[in-house]
Design an enzyme around this catalytic site. Structure first.
Site, PDB file in Angstrom:
ATOM      1  N   GLU B  47      39.537  40.105  41.324  1.00  0.00           N
ATOM      2  CA  GLU B  47      38.351  39.947  41.294  1.00  0.00           C
ATOM      3  C   GLU B  47      37.410  41.073  41.904  1.00  0.00           C
ATOM      4  OE1 GLU B  47      37.011  37.601  39.766  1.00  0.00           O
ATOM      5  OE2 GLU B  47      38.549  36.325  39.564  1.00  0.00           O
ATOM      6  N   ASN B  51      34.980  43.682  40.084  1.00  0.00           N
ATOM      7  CA  ASN B  51      33.227  43.906  40.627  1.00  0.00           C
ATOM      8  C   ASN B  51      32.963  45.413  40.683  1.00  0.00           C
ATOM      9  OD1 ASN B  51      32.912  41.163  40.182  1.00  0.00           O
ATOM     10  ND2 ASN B  51      33.057  40.691  42.262  1.00  0.00           N
ATOM     11  N   ARG B 105      30.606  36.821  31.761  1.00  0.00           N
ATOM     12  CA  ARG B 105      30.712  36.799  33.189  1.00  0.00           C
ATOM     13  C   ARG B 105      30.599  35.397  33.788  1.00  0.00           C
ATOM     14  NH1 ARG B 105      33.314  40.677  32.754  1.00  0.00           N
ATOM     15  NH2 ARG B 105      34.828  39.263  33.977  1.00  0.00           N
TER      16      ARG B 105
END
Ligand SMILES: Nc1ncnc2c1ncn2[C@@H]1O[C@H](COP(=O)(O)OP(=O)(O)OP(=O)(O)O)[C@@H](O)[C@H]1O
Ligand SMILES: [Mg+2]
Lengths: 106, 143
Positions: B47, B51, B105
């Site tokens: 994650e 990002n 997303r």
């Protein structure tokens, strides 16, 4: 990462395998959406039995397919989830928009 | 007390997502974690690295700086830093379902990091970059 699909006239079955992350989600999405657009299935099954890893890109993948399917009232089922993937999907509340089930331990 | 430390720098290319999470997990393996603990680490790292790639360095390729520190009380501290665009409102960014990208997303990256670790710290400054710190205690198979 790969997707195998099978359509019997009503149900579109998609067996995903490998790791699902931001890098691999796009080719899976293109493949599955292409089949959905062409087949207009009543029900779509995404089988995660052979998925070895999944992060929130997997959630986006399921949510996005749900949105596409609901345009023509198609339903979505997600099966064969590992404990980890099940945890991620529950966290996202996907159990409210699709039937989600864990796989049997091999 | 830190008993072992590892650093790496990777380009913000999406093929490095799987490389980064696998490498961090391999380093943490010395604490004899359970399969679930390893998966939690992989997911949280995935994650944070994603990002940096999709948000921090949205229109460019930059460097992602990763450090992993193992403490003698079986805690793993992972920092993932980019020198990208930064986050204007961290509190808002951490809310479930908040995303500035849309598309596929879900806006759940921070929620996943939070629930798969013991502690998540986010520091960020517009135009300077973002640092995410993930802390997790490994209970392991033997204890
Ligand atoms: N490294 C970063 N640099 C700049 N902005 C960031 C960074 N990380 C997160 N953000 C901001 O915080 C928001 C929330 O991040 P989060 O990971 O929770 O969701 P997402 O990335 O949008 O979606 P998902 O992770 O579910 O695919 C992002 O949409 C982005 O605006
Ligand atoms: Mg994210």
């Amino acid at each position: 990462m790969s997707v195998k699909t099978d359509f019997d006239g009503e149900i579109l079955y998609c067996r995903l395998s490998g790791e699902i992350d931001h890098h691999t989600a796009l080719p899976i999405r293109l493949e599955v959406d292409d089949k959905i657009e062409n087949c207009r299935p009543k029900n779509t099954i995404l089988d995660f039995t052979d998925v070895t890893f999944m992060d929130s890109s997997g959630i986006g993948l399921v949510m996005g397919r749900y949105k596409l399917l609901s345009e023509f009232n198609g339903t979505l089922e997600v099966t064969g989830l590992s404990n980890n993937a099940y945890k991620v999907m529950r966290l996202a509340g996907l159990d409210r928009i699709a039937t989600i089930t864990k796989g049997v331990k091999k | 007390m830190i008993i072992n430390e590892f650093r790496m720098t990777v380009d913000s290319r999406s093929v490095n997502e799987s490389f980064s999470r696998a490498t961090v997990a391999a380093f943490a393996a010395q604490l004899d974690p359970t399969l679930e603990e390893i998966n939690d680490i992989k997911t949280a790292v995935s994650e944070a690295v994603t990002n940096c790639i999709v948000h921090g360095y949205k229109n460019e390729v930059g460097k992602i700086y990763i450090t992993v520190k193992i403490h003698n009380d079986n805690r793993v501290i992972i920092t993932i830093r980019d020198k990208g665009c930064g986050i204007s409102d961290i509190k808002k960014a951490r809310e479930p379902l908040f995303t500035t990208l849309g598309g596929d997303r879900a806006g759940l990256g921070f929620s996943v990091m939070e629930s798969f670790t013991d502690k998540l710290l986010v520091r960020s400054k517009i135009g300077v970059g973002t640092t995410v710190t993930l802390c997790k205690k490994i209970h392991g198979r033997t204890k």
